[in-house]
Design a protein around this motif. Structure first.
Motif, mmCIF file in Angstrom:
data_model
loop_
_atom_site.group_PDB
_atom_site.id
_atom_site.type_symbol
_atom_site.label_atom_id
_atom_site.label_comp_id
_atom_site.label_asym_id
_atom_site.label_seq_id
_atom_site.Cartn_x
_atom_site.Cartn_y
_atom_site.Cartn_z
ATOM 1 N N PRO A 186 42.613 38.670 26.341
ATOM 2 C CA PRO A 186 43.276 39.825 26.965
ATOM 3 C C PRO A 186 42.407 41.074 27.000
ATOM 4 O O PRO A 186 42.517 41.885 27.925
ATOM 5 N N ALA A 187 41.536 41.212 26.018
ATOM 6 C CA ALA A 187 40.682 42.398 25.953
ATOM 7 C C ALA A 187 39.708 42.478 27.123
ATOM 8 O O ALA A 187 39.223 43.558 27.465
ATOM 9 N N GLU A 188 39.431 41.340 27.777
ATOM 10 C CA GLU A 188 38.475 41.329 28.878
ATOM 11 C C GLU A 188 38.999 42.040 30.121
ATOM 12 O O GLU A 188 38.208 42.466 30.970
ATOM 13 N N LEU A 189 40.326 42.157 30.255
ATOM 14 C CA LEU A 189 40.895 42.774 31.450
ATOM 15 C C LEU A 189 41.690 44.037 31.153
ATOM 16 O O LEU A 189 42.207 44.664 32.077
ATOM 17 N N PHE A 247 45.862 42.279 34.925
ATOM 18 C CA PHE A 247 45.455 42.020 33.545
ATOM 19 C C PHE A 247 46.383 41.030 32.843
ATOM 20 O O PHE A 247 46.148 40.671 31.686
ATOM 21 N N ALA A 248 47.464 40.603 33.522
ATOM 22 C CA ALA A 248 48.451 39.718 32.886
ATOM 23 C C ALA A 248 48.051 38.251 33.004
ATOM 24 O O ALA A 248 47.208 37.880 33.809
ATOM 25 N N TRP A 249 48.690 37.424 32.192
ATOM 26 C CA TRP A 249 48.498 35.968 32.182
ATOM 27 C C TRP A 249 47.020 35.566 31.981
ATOM 28 O O TRP A 249 46.519 34.631 32.591
ATOM 29 N N THR A 250 46.342 36.313 31.106
ATOM 30 C CA THR A 250 44.930 35.976 30.837
ATOM 31 C C THR A 250 44.796 34.610 30.173
ATOM 32 O O THR A 250 43.763 33.944 30.321
ATOM 33 N N ASP A 251 45.843 34.180 29.464
ATOM 34 C CA ASP A 251 45.749 32.908 28.745
ATOM 35 C C ASP A 251 45.521 31.736 29.692
ATOM 36 O O ASP A 251 44.736 30.832 29.397
ATOM 37 N N VAL A 252 46.206 31.754 30.844
ATOM 38 C CA VAL A 252 46.068 30.618 31.754
ATOM 39 C C VAL A 252 44.723 30.647 32.473
ATOM 40 O O VAL A 252 44.323 29.655 33.083
ATOM 41 N N PRO A 272 38.323 38.460 37.172
ATOM 42 C CA PRO A 272 38.341 39.810 37.739
ATOM 43 C C PRO A 272 38.074 40.906 36.714
ATOM 44 O O PRO A 272 38.902 41.796 36.487
ATOM 45 N N ARG A 273 36.917 40.859 36.088
ATOM 46 C CA ARG A 273 36.568 41.896 35.113
ATOM 47 C C ARG A 273 36.348 43.217 35.848
ATOM 48 O O ARG A 273 35.595 43.270 36.809
ATOM 49 N N GLN A 274 36.992 44.262 35.380
ATOM 50 C CA GLN A 274 37.014 45.520 36.104
ATOM 51 C C GLN A 274 35.617 46.072 36.361
ATOM 52 O O GLN A 274 35.308 46.505 37.479
ATOM 53 N N SER A 275 34.752 46.059 35.368
ATOM 54 C CA SER A 275 33.410 46.621 35.545
ATOM 55 C C SER A 275 32.617 45.835 36.580
ATOM 56 O O SER A 275 31.877 46.421 37.387
ATOM 57 N N GLU A 276 32.791 44.509 36.609
ATOM 58 C CA GLU A 276 32.071 43.686 37.575
ATOM 59 C C GLU A 276 32.604 43.902 38.996
ATOM 60 O O GLU A 276 31.833 43.963 39.956
ATOM 61 N N VAL A 277 33.921 44.021 39.116
ATOM 62 C CA VAL A 277 34.517 44.260 40.433
ATOM 63 C C VAL A 277 34.095 45.634 40.954
ATOM 64 O O VAL A 277 33.749 45.785 42.135
ATOM 65 N N ALA A 278 34.094 46.636 40.078
ATOM 66 C CA ALA A 278 33.687 47.984 40.486
ATOM 67 C C ALA A 278 32.228 48.005 40.927
ATOM 68 O O ALA A 278 31.881 48.643 41.936
ATOM 69 N N THR A 279 31.379 47.286 40.216
ATOM 70 C CA THR A 279 29.964 47.209 40.592
ATOM 71 C C THR A 279 29.805 46.530 41.947
ATOM 72 O O THR A 279 29.021 46.965 42.796
ATOM 73 N N LEU A 280 30.575 45.476 42.152
ATOM 74 C CA LEU A 280 30.541 44.758 43.427
ATOM 75 C C LEU A 280 30.996 45.666 44.573
ATOM 76 O O LEU A 280 30.383 45.690 45.647
ATOM 77 N N ILE A 300 41.444 42.598 46.168
ATOM 78 C CA ILE A 300 40.882 42.341 44.843
ATOM 79 C C ILE A 300 41.766 41.285 44.203
ATOM 80 O O ILE A 300 42.918 41.538 43.851
ATOM 81 N N GLY A 301 41.233 40.079 44.093
ATOM 82 C CA GLY A 301 42.011 38.977 43.543
ATOM 83 C C GLY A 301 41.488 38.539 42.197
ATOM 84 O O GLY A 301 40.526 39.103 41.660
ATOM 85 N N ARG A 302 42.106 37.514 41.675
ATOM 86 C CA ARG A 302 41.681 37.009 40.373
ATOM 87 C C ARG A 302 40.473 36.098 40.472
ATOM 88 O O ARG A 302 39.865 35.774 39.463
ATOM 89 N N ARG A 303 40.121 35.698 41.706
ATOM 90 C CA ARG A 303 38.947 34.844 41.896
ATOM 91 C C ARG A 303 37.948 35.391 42.911
ATOM 92 O O ARG A 303 36.842 34.872 43.008
ATOM 93 N N SER A 304 38.350 36.402 43.672
ATOM 94 C CA SER A 304 37.417 36.876 44.700
ATOM 95 C C SER A 304 37.756 38.276 45.178
ATOM 96 O O SER A 304 38.888 38.748 45.050
ATOM 97 N N LEU A 305 36.746 38.913 45.759
ATOM 98 C CA LEU A 305 36.881 40.180 46.472
ATOM 99 C C LEU A 305 36.706 39.869 47.955
ATOM 100 O O LEU A 305 35.765 39.165 48.340
ATOM 101 N N GLU A 306 37.608 40.372 48.789
ATOM 102 C CA GLU A 306 37.499 40.170 50.231
ATOM 103 C C GLU A 306 37.509 41.521 50.937
ATOM 104 O O GLU A 306 38.254 42.429 50.549
#
Length: 401
Positions: free
Chosen positions: A172-175, A162-167, A122-130, A95-101
């Motif tokens: 921050p609330a999204e993760l 959930f860290a470094w959301t700014d870059v 990597p929004r948690q709800s979207e990753v869990a659904t995937l 589970i990465g910041r750009r993809s699920l493998e």
């Protein structure tokens, strides 16, 4: 030199000793390839009778198989014993910041199934659904007989996803809801298998140690350049995860930036390269390895390396000054020629570092590349289950050259 023998009890437990010796023989065959029983006895220090009993049990369990009989010029013919590729399987979830493998590997660590799913964040709800949609279908591809040999899943993900959301251009609330989910329990429920979770860069380091060819040092720093840069630590031949499984968090190491001290993650991560590529209209985010083939991306890569290589060299110098690493291995989610260029630039940047008082160390290019993290996650359950020392992973220890 003979390995631990049958008379050296572990914890005074005969059953535990027998299980240990089975794992020792499996690990020996994994490292050396097919071996006759006599050679197994010589290398382990076990008696010929003990080896015969254990090998027969492993044959019955279908964890090993008999090879073709070999007739030498001298002595009796012998039958080599090899790992049964389908004797045990395991899976990896990255589970990465750009993809699920997703990956499945056989007992040799060879990938037999692989799939990648890209996303913008990597929004948690979207990753869990995937995961709920794709993981069961992915596992269902296995023949039912092989499905029974699947021992578990390893999960590789950033320690603080959930860290470094700014870059990443996120609020921050999204993760923040990643703190509310037990990802191991979620994946175990979906897959109906045992699950262990690892830091993604640590998993990549394990993948290089077991499956790759670059990390053969007893003491080494491993650097993986992904969307965010991270690392792994090997001490005395063992993968050192740390008490909170966050050892090798090299991305948080301070380096000198334009405004003073900044973290390495902001200078040498691929998200900044993604931004350069996006600014030039070259492809979508999360496709770094593929975009590297695009000749029009060459300038963006060169610009990124001019910033990344000196920062990595500075971080490597700091790390080696603390722990006397014999070698440093750098791998990345990059096409091989681009990784080679990065390692070359880091080597050149090291020439400008003051290395006074630091022992010489080797710098090597990693051998696995974009799939290092999921490969490591997939092989770790096999190591945990079948290695005599669950943390001794370096397959060939050599001094730095």
């Amino acid at each position: 030199m003979a390995m631990q023998g049958e008379h050296q009890m572990r914890g005074g437990d005969q059953l535990g000793l027998r299980a240990y010796n089975k794992r020792m023989i499996l690990n020996l065959i994994r490292q050396h390839g097919a071996l006759p029983k006599a050679e197994i006895a010589r290398l382990t220090g076990l008696s010929a009778q003990a080896v015969s009993v254990i090998v027969n049990a492993l044959l019955k369990e279908k964890l090993v198989r008999k090879g073709n009989k070999v007739r030498g010029k001298v002595g009796q013919p012998h039958t080599p014993i090899a790992l049964n590729a389908n004797g045990a399987l395991s899976g990896g979830v990255k589970i990465g910041r750009r993809s699920l493998e997703l990956m499945l590997v056989n007992f040799h660590g060879e990938a037999i199934e692989y799939e990648r799913f890209a996303y913008a964040a990597p929004r948690q709800s979207e990753v869990a659904t995937l995961l709920r949609r794709e993981l069961p279908a992915f596992l269902a591809r296995l023949d039912p007989a092989l499905r029974e040999r699947l021992i578990g899943l390893g999960v590789a993900m950033p320690g603080q996803i959930f860290a470094w959301t700014d870059v990443m251009g996120l609020d921050p609330a999204e993760l923040v809801d990643w703190n509310e989910v037990d990802i191991s329990s979620l994946i175990s429920e979906i897959a109906r298998l045992p699950v262990e979770t690892y830091n993604d860069a640590t998993a990549a380091c394990a993948g290089e140690m077991v499956l790759g060819s670059a990390l053969t040092f007893a003491n080494a720093l491993y650097v993986y350049v992904g969307t965010f840069i991270g690392g792994g630590v090997v001490i005395n031949g063992q993968l050192f995860e740390g008490p909170r499984r966050n050892a090798g968090a090299i991305g948080s190491m301070p380096v000198t930036g334009k405004d003073g001290s900044e973290q390495l993650i902001r200078h040498a991560s691929l998200y900044s390269l993604e931004n350069r590529l996006r600014g030039k209209g070259i492809g979508d985010l999360g496709m770094i390895a593929e975009r590297a083939r695009d000749p029009s991306a060459a300038k963006a890569y060169a610009e990124w390396r001019r910033t990344a290589a000196p920062a990595i060299a500075q971080a490597v110098t700091a790390a080696v000054s603390v722990i006397d690493f014999e070698g440093v291995v750098i791998d990345a989610n990059l096409y091989p020629p681009q990784l080679e260029a990065l390692v070359h630039d880091v080597q050149e940047a090291l020439r400008h570092q003051d290395l006074t008082g630091i022992s010489p160390f080797a710098l090597r290019q990693g051998s696995i590349g974009p799939r290092a993290r999921v490969s490591g996650a997939a092989i770790l359950p096999l190591i945990r289950e079948f290695s005599p020392d669950q943390y001794l992973l370096v397959k060939r220890v050599a001094s730095a050259a």
